[in-house]
Write a protein that holds these residues in place. Structure first.
Motif, PDB file in Angstrom:
ATOM      1  N   ARG A   1       0.830  -1.205   0.000  1.00  0.00           N
ATOM      2  CA  ARG A   1       0.000   0.000   0.000  1.00  0.00           C
ATOM      3  C   ARG A   1       0.872   1.266   0.000  1.00  0.00           C
TER       4      ARG A   1
ATOM      5  N   TYR B   1       4.314   4.722   3.037  1.00  0.00           N
ATOM      6  CA  TYR B   1       4.339   3.839   4.206  1.00  0.00           C
ATOM      7  C   TYR B   1       5.505   2.859   4.210  1.00  0.00           C
TER       8      TYR B   1
ATOM      9  N   ASN C   1      -2.111   2.191  16.247  1.00  0.00           N
ATOM     10  CA  ASN C   1      -2.117   2.840  14.937  1.00  0.00           C
ATOM     11  C   ASN C   1      -3.476   2.519  14.341  1.00  0.00           C
TER      12      ASN C   1
ATOM     13  N   GLY D   1      -4.959   3.839  11.867  1.00  0.00           N
ATOM     14  CA  GLY D   1      -5.157   4.207  10.464  1.00  0.00           C
ATOM     15  C   GLY D   1      -6.094   5.401  10.379  1.00  0.00           C
ATOM     16  N   ALA D   2      -6.968   5.391   9.379  1.00  0.00           N
ATOM     17  CA  ALA D   2      -7.857   6.541   9.176  1.00  0.00           C
ATOM     18  C   ALA D   2      -8.852   6.732  10.313  1.00  0.00           C
TER      19      ALA D   2
ATOM     20  N   HIS E   1      -8.639   9.669  12.714  1.00  0.00           N
ATOM     21  CA  HIS E   1      -9.146  11.000  12.401  1.00  0.00           C
ATOM     22  C   HIS E   1     -10.658  11.103  12.543  1.00  0.00           C
TER      23      HIS E   1
ATOM     24  N   HIS F   1       1.819   6.472  14.301  1.00  0.00           N
ATOM     25  CA  HIS F   1       1.635   6.563  12.851  1.00  0.00           C
ATOM     26  C   HIS F   1       2.971   6.351  12.170  1.00  0.00           C
ATOM     27  N   LEU F   2       2.964   5.627  11.073  1.00  0.00           N
ATOM     28  CA  LEU F   2       4.184   5.477  10.269  1.00  0.00           C
ATOM     29  C   LEU F   2       4.571   6.804   9.636  1.00  0.00           C
ATOM     30  N   SER F   3       3.582   7.446   9.004  1.00  0.00           N
ATOM     31  CA  SER F   3       3.822   8.732   8.345  1.00  0.00           C
ATOM     32  C   SER F   3       3.634   9.852   9.366  1.00  0.00           C
TER      33      SER F   3
ATOM     34  N   ARG G   1      -5.980  14.953   7.773  1.00  0.00           N
ATOM     35  CA  ARG G   1      -5.211  14.039   8.625  1.00  0.00           C
ATOM     36  C   ARG G   1      -4.601  14.751   9.834  1.00  0.00           C
TER      37      ARG G   1
HETATM   38  C1  DQA Z   1      -1.461   6.207   9.289  1.00  0.00           C
HETATM   39  C2  DQA Z   1      -1.852   7.634   8.910  1.00  0.00           C
HETATM   40  C3  DQA Z   1      -3.351   7.727   8.657  1.00  0.00           C
HETATM   41  O1  DQA Z   1      -3.685   9.064   8.269  1.00  0.00           O
HETATM   42  C4  DQA Z   1      -3.769   6.798   7.533  1.00  0.00           C
HETATM   43  O2  DQA Z   1      -5.160   6.847   7.352  1.00  0.00           O
HETATM   44  C5  DQA Z   1      -3.289   5.412   7.744  1.00  0.00           C
HETATM   45  C6  DQA Z   1      -1.934   5.194   8.260  1.00  0.00           C
HETATM   46  C7  DQA Z   1       0.067   6.040   9.453  1.00  0.00           C
HETATM   47  O3  DQA Z   1       0.488   5.056  10.038  1.00  0.00           O
HETATM   48  O4  DQA Z   1       0.813   6.885   8.947  1.00  0.00           O
HETATM   49  O5  DQA Z   1      -3.964   4.451   7.413  1.00  0.00           O
HETATM   50  O6  DQA Z   1      -2.066   5.902  10.539  1.00  0.00           O
END
Ligand code: DQA
Length: 164
Positions: free
Chosen positions: A29, A34, A85, A87-88, A91, A111-113, A122
């Motif tokens: 992905r 990521y 983590n 993910g979305a 938010h 979060h990775l990012s 975000r």
């Molecule tokens: C995430 C950042 C989120 O905004 C995104 O929806 C993810 C991954 C991250 O690990 O950077 O799914 O949580």
């Protein structure tokens, strides 16, 4: 038995790693955002960090908000720390926010990012207000850092240090 009581009884305190929607696709992905490591790679990294810190790691990944909320409920009283983590859902999920608010242990958001450096939507995490802290933007290293931070906070809290 509370997490602190379990610790005193000799069992390793448990850190629960929660992975939200789409994180099972890591590796394939959006690797430019990521990275190329899979979720299994990150979990293995977190597991090694937990072992080094004297914690036992458990992990759950789900696409479903309800599964994550239920896992937080089940963690009450038995788990010392949650690294999440989401993910979305980070938010948007007030349900996960409320579940984490009712959790009595340490919470580290991961979060990775670096969401602050990405799209405006975000930039708000609804989990941040109920987390002890957030690790973001360090890629896979974040899994180690988040577990290490959780372990330090668990130790400080069990020692009754102020601010822990
Ligand atoms: C995430 C950042 C989120 O905004 C995104 O929806 C993810 C991954 C991250 O690990 O950077 O799914 O949580």
């Amino acid at each position: 038995m509370s997490a602190a009581e379990k610790d005193r009884a000799g069992g390793a305190p448990v850190v629960l790693l929660l992975s939200g929607p789409n994180l099972g696709l890591l590796g394939a992905r959006q690797p430019e955002i990521y990275g190329t490591a899979t979720l299994a790679d990150h979990v293995a990294r977190a597991d090694r960090a937990a072992a080094r810190s004297g914690l036992e790691l458990k992990h759950l990944q789900s696409e479903h908000e309800a599964d994550l909320v239920a896992a937080v409920h089940d963690a009450r009283g038995t788990v010392a720390a949650i690294v999440v983590n989401a993910g979305a859902l980070s938010h948007s999920s007030w349900a996960l926010h409320d579940a984490l608010a009712a959790f009595d242990g340490i919470v580290v958001e991961l979060h990775l990012s670096n969401p602050d450096a990405r799209e405006p939507w975000r930039r708000r995490s609804v989990l941040a207000p109920v987390a002890d802290g957030t690790v973001a933007g360090f890629g896979g290293l974040g899994y180690e850092l988040a577990v290490e931070a959780a372990a330090r906070l668990v130790t400080d809290r069990n020692r009754g240090l102020p601010g822990a």
